[in-house]
Every structure is written in C-alpha cells, then in structure tokens.
Motif scaffolding. Sequence first.
Motif, PDB file in Angstrom:
ATOM      1  N   VAL A 118       0.801  -1.235   0.000  1.00  0.00           N
ATOM      2  CA  VAL A 118       0.000   0.000   0.000  1.00  0.00           C
ATOM      3  C   VAL A 118       0.826   1.273   0.000  1.00  0.00           C
ATOM      4  CG1 VAL A 118      -1.857   1.260   1.143  1.00  0.00           C
ATOM      5  CG2 VAL A 118      -1.883  -1.238   1.122  1.00  0.00           C
ATOM      6  N   PRO A 119       1.813   1.449   0.886  1.00  0.00           N
ATOM      7  CA  PRO A 119       2.535   2.725   0.888  1.00  0.00           C
ATOM      8  C   PRO A 119       3.202   3.052  -0.438  1.00  0.00           C
ATOM      9  CG  PRO A 119       3.078   1.424   2.834  1.00  0.00           C
ATOM     10  CD  PRO A 119       2.311   0.526   1.921  1.00  0.00           C
ATOM     11  N   HIS A 120       3.555   2.023  -1.194  1.00  0.00           N
ATOM     12  CA  HIS A 120       4.273   2.224  -2.446  1.00  0.00           C
ATOM     13  C   HIS A 120       3.336   2.467  -3.637  1.00  0.00           C
ATOM     14  CE1 HIS A 120       7.852   1.243  -0.245  1.00  0.00           C
ATOM     15  NE2 HIS A 120       7.335   0.085   0.127  1.00  0.00           N
ATOM     16  N   LEU A 121       2.046   2.547  -3.353  1.00  0.00           N
ATOM     17  CA  LEU A 121       1.083   2.918  -4.397  1.00  0.00           C
ATOM     18  C   LEU A 121       0.867   4.427  -4.443  1.00  0.00           C
ATOM     19  CD1 LEU A 121      -1.617   0.134  -3.867  1.00  0.00           C
ATOM     20  CD2 LEU A 121       0.129   0.235  -5.666  1.00  0.00           C
ATOM     21  N   ALA A 122       1.506   5.143  -3.546  1.00  0.00           N
ATOM     22  CA  ALA A 122       1.395   6.602  -3.530  1.00  0.00           C
ATOM     23  C   ALA A 122       1.879   7.172  -4.861  1.00  0.00           C
ATOM     24  CB  ALA A 122       2.213   7.181  -2.381  1.00  0.00           C
ATOM     25  N   GLY A 123       1.127   8.098  -5.391  1.00  0.00           N
ATOM     26  CA  GLY A 123       1.481   8.710  -6.662  1.00  0.00           C
ATOM     27  C   GLY A 123       0.790   8.099  -7.858  1.00  0.00           C
ATOM     28  N   ARG A 124       0.114   6.949  -7.669  1.00  0.00           N
ATOM     29  CA  ARG A 124      -0.653   6.358  -8.765  1.00  0.00           C
ATOM     30  C   ARG A 124      -1.865   7.241  -9.070  1.00  0.00           C
ATOM     31  NH1 ARG A 124       3.192   3.632  -8.271  1.00  0.00           N
ATOM     32  NH2 ARG A 124       3.484   1.423  -8.746  1.00  0.00           N
ATOM     33  N   ARG A 125      -2.282   7.205 -10.329  1.00  0.00           N
ATOM     34  CA  ARG A 125      -3.447   7.992 -10.745  1.00  0.00           C
ATOM     35  C   ARG A 125      -4.575   7.067 -11.173  1.00  0.00           C
ATOM     36  NH1 ARG A 125      -0.989  11.817 -15.253  1.00  0.00           N
ATOM     37  NH2 ARG A 125      -0.091   9.807 -15.810  1.00  0.00           N
ATOM     38  N   ASP A 126      -5.780   7.411 -10.766  1.00  0.00           N
ATOM     39  CA  ASP A 126      -6.988   6.680 -11.184  1.00  0.00           C
ATOM     40  C   ASP A 126      -6.897   5.193 -10.867  1.00  0.00           C
ATOM     41  OD1 ASP A 126      -8.082   9.065 -12.243  1.00  0.00           O
ATOM     42  OD2 ASP A 126      -6.930   8.764 -14.086  1.00  0.00           O
ATOM     43  N   LEU A 127      -6.378   4.875  -9.718  1.00  0.00           N
ATOM     44  CA  LEU A 127      -6.264   3.494  -9.297  1.00  0.00           C
ATOM     45  C   LEU A 127      -7.473   3.122  -8.442  1.00  0.00           C
ATOM     46  CD1 LEU A 127      -4.284   1.014  -9.225  1.00  0.00           C
ATOM     47  CD2 LEU A 127      -3.537   1.872  -6.993  1.00  0.00           C
ATOM     48  N   THR A 128      -8.043   1.943  -8.702  1.00  0.00           N
ATOM     49  CA  THR A 128      -9.123   1.419  -7.864  1.00  0.00           C
ATOM     50  C   THR A 128      -8.581   0.219  -7.095  1.00  0.00           C
ATOM     51  OG1 THR A 128     -10.851   2.131  -9.395  1.00  0.00           O
ATOM     52  CG2 THR A 128     -11.438   0.421  -7.807  1.00  0.00           C
ATOM     53  N   LEU A 129      -8.735   0.262  -5.782  1.00  0.00           N
ATOM     54  CA  LEU A 129      -8.197  -0.789  -4.921  1.00  0.00           C
ATOM     55  C   LEU A 129      -9.342  -1.471  -4.179  1.00  0.00           C
ATOM     56  CD1 LEU A 129      -5.041  -0.557  -2.679  1.00  0.00           C
ATOM     57  CD2 LEU A 129      -7.097  -1.688  -1.871  1.00  0.00           C
ATOM     58  N   ILE A 130      -9.466  -2.781  -4.378  1.00  0.00           N
ATOM     59  CA  ILE A 130     -10.485  -3.590  -3.714  1.00  0.00           C
ATOM     60  C   ILE A 130      -9.802  -4.406  -2.620  1.00  0.00           C
ATOM     61  CG2 ILE A 130     -12.220  -5.413  -4.025  1.00  0.00           C
ATOM     62  CD1 ILE A 130     -12.159  -4.674  -7.070  1.00  0.00           C
ATOM     63  N   THR A 131     -10.352  -4.383  -1.418  1.00  0.00           N
ATOM     64  CA  THR A 131      -9.725  -5.145  -0.343  1.00  0.00           C
ATOM     65  C   THR A 131     -10.746  -5.664   0.656  1.00  0.00           C
ATOM     66  OG1 THR A 131      -7.936  -5.139   1.307  1.00  0.00           O
ATOM     67  CG2 THR A 131      -9.310  -3.154   1.170  1.00  0.00           C
ATOM     68  N   ASP A 132     -10.348  -6.739   1.339  1.00  0.00           N
ATOM     69  CA  ASP A 132     -11.142  -7.292   2.430  1.00  0.00           C
ATOM     70  C   ASP A 132     -10.544  -6.913   3.781  1.00  0.00           C
ATOM     71  OD1 ASP A 132      -8.800  -8.785   2.257  1.00  0.00           O
ATOM     72  OD2 ASP A 132      -9.771 -10.665   2.820  1.00  0.00           O
ATOM     73  N   SER A 133      -9.451  -6.155   3.765  1.00  0.00           N
ATOM     74  CA  SER A 133      -8.669  -5.887   4.970  1.00  0.00           C
ATOM     75  C   SER A 133      -8.935  -4.500   5.536  1.00  0.00           C
ATOM     76  CB  SER A 133      -7.172  -6.030   4.652  1.00  0.00           C
ATOM     77  OG  SER A 133      -6.385  -5.492   5.679  1.00  0.00           O
ATOM     78  N   LEU A 134      -9.266  -4.430   6.823  1.00  0.00           N
ATOM     79  CA  LEU A 134      -9.446  -3.139   7.475  1.00  0.00           C
ATOM     80  C   LEU A 134      -8.121  -2.386   7.563  1.00  0.00           C
ATOM     81  CD1 LEU A 134     -11.791  -4.170  10.444  1.00  0.00           C
ATOM     82  CD2 LEU A 134     -12.432  -3.374   8.167  1.00  0.00           C
ATOM     83  N   LEU A 135      -7.025  -3.107   7.746  1.00  0.00           N
ATOM     84  CA  LEU A 135      -5.722  -2.467   7.832  1.00  0.00           C
ATOM     85  C   LEU A 135      -5.313  -1.859   6.499  1.00  0.00           C
ATOM     86  CD1 LEU A 135      -3.776  -5.125   9.934  1.00  0.00           C
ATOM     87  CD2 LEU A 135      -4.684  -2.942  10.730  1.00  0.00           C
ATOM     88  N   ILE A 136      -5.498  -2.610   5.412  1.00  0.00           N
ATOM     89  CA  ILE A 136      -5.183  -2.088   4.085  1.00  0.00           C
ATOM     90  C   ILE A 136      -6.092  -0.911   3.755  1.00  0.00           C
ATOM     91  CG2 ILE A 136      -5.329  -2.624   1.611  1.00  0.00           C
ATOM     92  CD1 ILE A 136      -4.225  -5.401   2.283  1.00  0.00           C
TER      93      ILE A 136
END
Length: 263
Positions: A118-136
């Motif tokens: 997750v921290p290394h996704l900083a700077g991405r544009r128009d990204l959709t992230l699906i997760t089951d994790s409360l932490l993520i």
Amino acid sequence: MSEDSSASNGLLPVEREDRILGYLQGRGMGAVTELSRALGVSEATIRRDLARLAARQLVRRVHGGAVLVDGAGFEPPVLHRRALRAAEKERIGRAAAGLVKDGETIVLLGGSTTLQVVPHLAGRRDLTLITDSLLIAERAAKLQGVTLVMLGGVVRPSELSTEGYLTHLCLEQLHANKAIVGARAVNLTQGLMLEKVSEVATFRECIGIADEVILVADHTKFGQVATAVLGPLSMVHRIVTDSGMPQEMVAQLGALGIEVILA
C-alpha cells in the motif's frame, strides 16, 4: 518432545505466542506442562515463548507457568506477523507495487506482506483498490488518486478482514486487472496453501475476478505446507519474493511458466 519434533506442527513463534495469550485469557493461568500439551510443542519451547512474552510485559512468570498481565493488549495475529521479516516484506511490497499501472483496478487481499504494498502505491493515478482488509483500507484511504472499495462481510478479529456471504456477493459484481495475494505455504506438489479453511473461498473468488494473479511471499513460505489447499501454482502468473529464495526453486517455478521477481 524434542524441539525438532515440536517444529513439525508448523507454528511460527509469533503464532505460538498468540495461542498462549489466548489460552491465558480464557483460563487466567497456564502451566508450562498444560501449554506444552495444548500447543503440541516441547516444554523448553514454551519456556522460551513465555520469556519473550514476559519481556514485552504481556505475561508474568509464576512457579510452573505464567499469568496474563492485567491490561495487557491482545493483538490479532496479523499485527504480530508484521514484525516478522519486516525488511523483506517491505522490499517485496515495493516491487509488487511497481507492477501496478495507473488506471488499473487491483484486488489486494489482507496479509502482513500485502499490507506493505500500500505505501508504495502513492502517486498512482486513477487506481481502484479492492480489499477485504481493514488495515489495508485504513492505509489506502489516505492515498490521493486511489478509489477504495471495501468488501462487505463478517469481520475476522484475528486478521481484521471480512469474509462470508456478503463478501461473496460483493465479489460477484467486480472485476480487476490484477489480484495481489499472499499464502501461508507454497510448494510444487500442493501449490498454494492457507492456514484456515475458511479463507479459501474468498481467495479463490478474488483470484477468479482478476486477469493477472501476483503472489507476494517471502522465501520462508516456499517448500512448506499448511492446512488448506488454495489451488495449483498454475493460477499464479508472477511471484514476488526476496533474495533469500533458492535459485533451484526459482528455476523450477520458471519451468512452470511463472515469472519470479526477487526483491
């Protein structure tokens, strides 16, 4: 029981510590002999585990065993695992994030290694992230340029993730370019394996909605076995692991058509 035979139960030290804390919460006091039988490890192993817990002020040693310290926090196992091979997981997370392109939709299933993506996704544009994790979800919600989709369902306190029928209903309506998942064990015979049978359905459904599957796992997970079979290695397109992976295993996976990225 010897240390070698106790290790065959497959429990990592952090997993044993979690079970010891759970045992003490339910009973107040635990004798070394009782804990040894309950966890299927040697008494010497239990004493070492108790010494580590006592050093963190989570338990107090008493004659023949230990008691839970009043007010001691009881962290879910996923929080314990974050400290295991943290440097390797950070490198793996960075490398896996590098495979994600702007504009993509990704599924990022909960786990101590996937959390480091997750921290290394900083700077991405128009990204959709699906997760089951409360932490993520908590981390991803802070990122600019990321649309967060949280899967519904019943929360598993141990993993701080969702599961069950509502999770299934959500996944039926979604599609992803990539699924980034972890595993408890990976081997050439059984394939990908998980610790809990209840995890299998969600993992398979997430993999099923993705065009590409990326496994993130440190080198200690390979050649191991766990309780539940997730599926064959052929369901994975790429594996991101650390430089501790034996070259023989890298070659064997390459022969199966799986790209291995060493972080």
